[in-house]
Every structure is written in structure tokens, then in C-alpha cells.
Motif scaffolding. Structure first.
Motif, mmCIF file in Angstrom:
data_model
loop_
_atom_site.group_PDB
_atom_site.id
_atom_site.type_symbol
_atom_site.label_atom_id
_atom_site.label_comp_id
_atom_site.label_asym_id
_atom_site.label_seq_id
_atom_site.Cartn_x
_atom_site.Cartn_y
_atom_site.Cartn_z
ATOM 1 N N LEU A 177 9.410 15.717 6.729
ATOM 2 C CA LEU A 177 8.332 14.862 6.250
ATOM 3 C C LEU A 177 8.746 13.395 6.340
ATOM 4 O O LEU A 177 9.657 12.956 5.641
ATOM 5 C CB LEU A 177 7.962 15.227 4.803
ATOM 6 N N LEU A 178 8.085 12.669 7.220
ATOM 7 C CA LEU A 178 8.310 11.236 7.329
ATOM 8 C C LEU A 178 7.202 10.492 6.607
ATOM 9 O O LEU A 178 6.087 11.004 6.459
ATOM 10 C CB LEU A 178 8.332 10.802 8.798
ATOM 11 N N ARG A 179 7.507 9.302 6.156
ATOM 12 C CA ARG A 179 6.529 8.482 5.460
ATOM 13 C C ARG A 179 6.354 7.186 6.230
ATOM 14 O O ARG A 179 7.297 6.418 6.383
ATOM 15 C CB ARG A 179 6.975 8.249 4.014
ATOM 16 N N ILE A 180 5.144 6.981 6.726
ATOM 17 C CA ILE A 180 4.868 5.866 7.625
ATOM 18 C C ILE A 180 4.208 4.719 6.868
ATOM 19 O O ILE A 180 3.076 4.844 6.395
ATOM 20 C CB ILE A 180 3.949 6.316 8.786
ATOM 21 N N PRO A 181 4.882 3.582 6.735
ATOM 22 C CA PRO A 181 4.280 2.428 6.066
ATOM 23 C C PRO A 181 3.272 1.724 6.972
ATOM 24 O O PRO A 181 3.335 1.835 8.205
ATOM 25 C CB PRO A 181 5.478 1.512 5.774
ATOM 26 N N ALA A 182 2.374 0.978 6.371
ATOM 27 C CA ALA A 182 1.462 0.123 7.137
ATOM 28 C C ALA A 182 2.268 -0.961 7.854
ATOM 29 O O ALA A 182 3.392 -1.290 7.471
ATOM 30 C CB ALA A 182 0.427 -0.500 6.209
ATOM 31 N N ILE A 183 1.693 -1.511 8.907
ATOM 32 C CA ILE A 183 2.414 -2.497 9.723
ATOM 33 C C ILE A 183 2.814 -3.729 8.908
ATOM 34 O O ILE A 183 3.955 -4.188 8.969
ATOM 35 C CB ILE A 183 1.556 -2.910 10.937
ATOM 36 N N LEU A 184 1.883 -4.271 8.126
ATOM 37 C CA LEU A 184 2.221 -5.455 7.321
ATOM 38 C C LEU A 184 3.263 -5.119 6.261
ATOM 39 O O LEU A 184 4.074 -5.973 5.881
ATOM 40 C CB LEU A 184 0.949 -6.006 6.664
ATOM 41 N N TYR A 185 3.252 -3.888 5.771
ATOM 42 C CA TYR A 185 4.254 -3.390 4.827
ATOM 43 C C TYR A 185 5.628 -3.482 5.486
ATOM 44 O O TYR A 185 6.610 -3.934 4.870
ATOM 45 C CB TYR A 185 3.875 -1.950 4.493
ATOM 46 N N ARG A 186 5.715 -3.052 6.756
ATOM 47 C CA ARG A 186 7.006 -3.076 7.463
ATOM 48 C C ARG A 186 7.475 -4.514 7.698
ATOM 49 O O ARG A 186 8.675 -4.804 7.636
ATOM 50 C CB ARG A 186 6.891 -2.316 8.793
ATOM 51 N N GLY B 254 4.151 4.855 -3.880
ATOM 52 C CA GLY B 254 3.406 6.104 -3.802
ATOM 53 C C GLY B 254 3.202 6.584 -2.370
ATOM 54 O O GLY B 254 3.506 5.874 -1.402
ATOM 55 N N VAL B 255 2.664 7.795 -2.248
ATOM 56 C CA VAL B 255 2.510 8.453 -0.951
ATOM 57 C C VAL B 255 1.110 9.049 -0.842
ATOM 58 O O VAL B 255 0.613 9.662 -1.789
ATOM 59 C CB VAL B 255 3.547 9.584 -0.778
ATOM 60 N N VAL B 256 0.478 8.859 0.307
ATOM 61 C CA VAL B 256 -0.750 9.584 0.635
ATOM 62 C C VAL B 256 -0.336 10.780 1.482
ATOM 63 O O VAL B 256 0.140 10.626 2.600
ATOM 64 C CB VAL B 256 -1.751 8.702 1.391
ATOM 65 N N GLN B 257 -0.473 11.972 0.930
ATOM 66 C CA GLN B 257 0.010 13.178 1.580
ATOM 67 C C GLN B 257 -0.875 13.594 2.752
ATOM 68 O O GLN B 257 -1.915 13.003 3.013
ATOM 69 C CB GLN B 257 0.099 14.302 0.543
ATOM 70 N N LYS B 258 -0.456 14.665 3.442
ATOM 71 C CA LYS B 258 -1.162 15.126 4.638
ATOM 72 C C LYS B 258 -2.619 15.479 4.342
ATOM 73 O O LYS B 258 -3.492 15.304 5.189
ATOM 74 C CB LYS B 258 -0.449 16.341 5.224
ATOM 75 N N ASP B 259 -2.876 15.990 3.129
ATOM 76 C CA ASP B 259 -4.243 16.381 2.776
ATOM 77 C C ASP B 259 -5.068 15.223 2.238
ATOM 78 O O ASP B 259 -6.226 15.403 1.844
ATOM 79 C CB ASP B 259 -4.220 17.524 1.758
ATOM 80 N N GLY B 260 -4.477 14.012 2.197
ATOM 81 C CA GLY B 260 -5.201 12.837 1.731
ATOM 82 C C GLY B 260 -5.037 12.524 0.265
ATOM 83 O O GLY B 260 -5.499 11.483 -0.212
ATOM 84 N N ASP B 261 -4.367 13.401 -0.471
ATOM 85 C CA ASP B 261 -4.152 13.162 -1.902
ATOM 86 C C ASP B 261 -3.026 12.153 -2.111
ATOM 87 O O ASP B 261 -2.052 12.112 -1.344
ATOM 88 C CB ASP B 261 -3.797 14.465 -2.620
ATOM 89 N N PHE B 262 -3.161 11.364 -3.178
ATOM 90 C CA PHE B 262 -2.129 10.389 -3.531
ATOM 91 C C PHE B 262 -1.157 11.011 -4.525
ATOM 92 O O PHE B 262 -1.552 11.728 -5.446
ATOM 93 C CB PHE B 262 -2.764 9.146 -4.162
ATOM 94 N N SER B 263 0.132 10.736 -4.332
ATOM 95 C CA SER B 263 1.134 11.160 -5.303
ATOM 96 C C SER B 263 2.076 9.993 -5.573
ATOM 97 O O SER B 263 2.452 9.268 -4.651
ATOM 98 C CB SER B 263 1.924 12.369 -4.788
ATOM 99 N N LYS C 220 0.844 -1.184 0.000
ATOM 100 C CA LYS C 220 0.000 0.000 0.000
ATOM 101 C C LYS C 220 0.888 1.246 0.000
ATOM 102 O O LYS C 220 2.046 1.181 0.410
ATOM 103 C CB LYS C 220 -0.896 0.012 1.236
ATOM 104 N N PRO C 221 0.366 2.383 -0.431
ATOM 105 C CA PRO C 221 1.139 3.629 -0.337
ATOM 106 C C PRO C 221 1.481 3.933 1.115
ATOM 107 O O PRO C 221 0.819 3.466 2.040
ATOM 108 C CB PRO C 221 0.187 4.688 -0.912
ATOM 109 N N VAL C 222 2.512 4.731 1.320
ATOM 110 C CA VAL C 222 2.886 5.132 2.668
ATOM 111 C C VAL C 222 2.158 6.420 3.047
ATOM 112 O O VAL C 222 1.751 7.198 2.184
ATOM 113 C CB VAL C 222 4.412 5.326 2.798
ATOM 114 N N LYS C 223 2.003 6.617 4.348
ATOM 115 C CA LYS C 223 1.317 7.802 4.868
ATOM 116 C C LYS C 223 2.344 8.868 5.213
ATOM 117 O O LYS C 223 3.312 8.608 5.919
ATOM 118 C CB LYS C 223 0.500 7.439 6.102
ATOM 119 N N GLN C 224 2.133 10.080 4.736
ATOM 120 C CA GLN C 224 3.055 11.181 5.011
ATOM 121 C C GLN C 224 2.663 11.899 6.304
ATOM 122 O O GLN C 224 1.499 12.248 6.507
ATOM 123 C CB GLN C 224 3.058 12.178 3.849
ATOM 124 N N VAL C 225 3.647 12.103 7.156
ATOM 125 C CA VAL C 225 3.436 12.773 8.440
ATOM 126 C C VAL C 225 4.511 13.835 8.605
ATOM 127 O O VAL C 225 5.691 13.578 8.339
ATOM 128 C CB VAL C 225 3.503 11.772 9.614
#
Length: 233
Positions: free
Chosen positions: A80-89, A178-187, A64-69
């Protein structure tokens, strides 16, 4: 009888996934965009880890895309850190353990960052020891390194050192997830390896080992590298 060493099209066993789960769990950390928590995974470990192994071992795993924090910096601004899902890690840890055995022996002895049984204190001690015979030192930080690694060059170099096709396949998928940015948009991920990814420090060290360390070693008698922070003597 359960075969914990069973493999399919890719040489990944249930034992490798279970060991990776225990190692990632010891570091805890927050969840990613799927909102899966450690509490949920602990209660459903048998099911979730089996599904993860099944996908990894059959070649059908897609991260899955990573979450940007955004994390505030002490001196102002944000990191800007990018947090992967647990199963991704967990999936990345499976690959990291295998790849580390191949790459670690090849790394320069003056490299200390993100390496097993090495730390920043050892890097500083080495730089201090070298400084007794010199009257100058250079402190250098590579800005935005993790965010700007060229994917094609990374994969080309990785293919030269590692012949395991499953490593190359999943490394490419992770780099381009890919990345899901802070505003929820995918890049899309056009470059870089996400800070926060389990395998990212190893890949970053590997890239520096290929494109940077040999050139620095040829110009300076001594250097001490802590990830992307360097001390030259």
C-alpha cells in the motif's frame, strides 16, 4: 519590484518554493486526491506556486490527505503506497532541503538508503568487504516500518535535533494529514509516515538514526543499512 526572498511569519521564500517545484517536477509522478496534473501546474505555475508560498510562509498551509494506492508484489499480495498531491510534495521538498542540511551530517556512515550520493550498490559493496573477515552474515528486514513509526516519538526526537518551529509544525501536519483509502473513505493517520511522501524517507532515516543505529553499532562491529533492509557482519 518582486522580492523573491520575502518572508512572512515563517522563514520560507519564493525561491525555496520555486526550487522545490523544479526538483519535484524532475521526478514527475501521479497526482493526488485533488486530481491536479503536472500539465495544469505548468500552465498555472505562477499562480499556484505563489498561493503555496503565501500559505507556507504565513503558517496557514494545511496538507490534503494522501491517496492510497495498492501496488502488487512480485511474491503475491499488495504493497500500500500513499500518493500525496503535487503541491503537497512541493511543500515537503521545501522542508526536506532545509532539514537535510541539519540531519545528514549526523547520520551513521553505514547508512545508505535514501541518502544523497549514496545507493544500494555501495551498501552491498561495504557488506561484501566486511564479509572477507567473517564467516557469517545476517540479513534483516524491518516489516511495516514506514507504517508504524510513532508520531509522538518522531516529533520529540525531531524537536531535539531541529529548533526550527516551522519544520516541526509542518512535520506534524504531514504526519497527521490522514489517508483517503481505495474505497474513498477517509481514515486518520495515527502512526507512520506515508510511503510516497517526499520527506518520508528522510524522516524514516532520522528515526532509525535515533532509535536503531546506535544500538546496532554497539552490538555489531560492522553493519550496512539500506533504508529498512540491513546486513550484519
Amino acid at each position: 519590484m518582486i522580492d523573491y526572498y520575502e518572508t512572512k511569519s515563517q522563514p520560507i521564500t519564493k525561491v525555496m518554493v520555486w526550487q522545490a517545484y523544479k526538483e519535484v517536477k524532475s521526478n514527475a509522478g501521479s497526482g493526488g486526491i485533488d486530481k491536479m496534473s503536472w500539465e495544469y501546474l505548468q500552465q498555472n505555475a505562477s499562480t499556484e506556486l505563489y498561493l503555496l508560498w503565501n500559505r507556507l510562509s504565513s503558517g496557514s498551509y494545511f496538507p490534503k490527505p494522501v491517496k492510497q494506492v495498492a501496488i502488487p508484489k512480485k511474491g503475491g499480495g499488495e504493497r500500500l503506497l500513499r500518493i500525496p498531491a503535487i503541491l503537497y510534495r512541493i511543500a515537503q521538498q521545501v522542508a526536506r532541503k532545509h532539514l537535510e542540511r541539519i540531519l545528514e551530517p549526523k547520520f551513521h556512515p553505514n547508512s545508505f538508503g535514501y541518502r544523497p550520493k549514496r545507493n544500494c550498490h555501495q551498501a552491498v559493496e561495504q557488506a561484501l568487504a566486511h564479509s572477507y573477515n567473517h564467516d557469517f552474515a545476517i540479513d534483516l528486514d524491518i516489516k511495516g516500518f514506514f507504517d508504524n513509526i510513532d508520531h509522538d516519538l518522531m516529533l520529540k526526537a525531531l524537536g531535539h535535533y531541529c529548533s526550527d518551529k516551522w519544520i516541526l509544525m509542518y512535520a506534524e501536519r504531514w504526519l497527521k494529514a490522514g489517508v483517503v483509502q481505495k474505497d474513498g473513505d477517509f481514515s486518520p493517520s495515527l502512526s507512520g509516515t506515508p510511503q510516497g511522501g517526499v520527506i518520508s524517507p528522510l524522516l524514516a532515516n532520522f528515526f532509525l538514526h535515533v532509535v536503531f543505529d546506535p544500538r546496532i553499532a554497539s552490538c555489531f562491529s560492522y553493519f550496512s543499512r539500506l533504508a529498512v533492509k540491513l546486513f550484519f557482519i
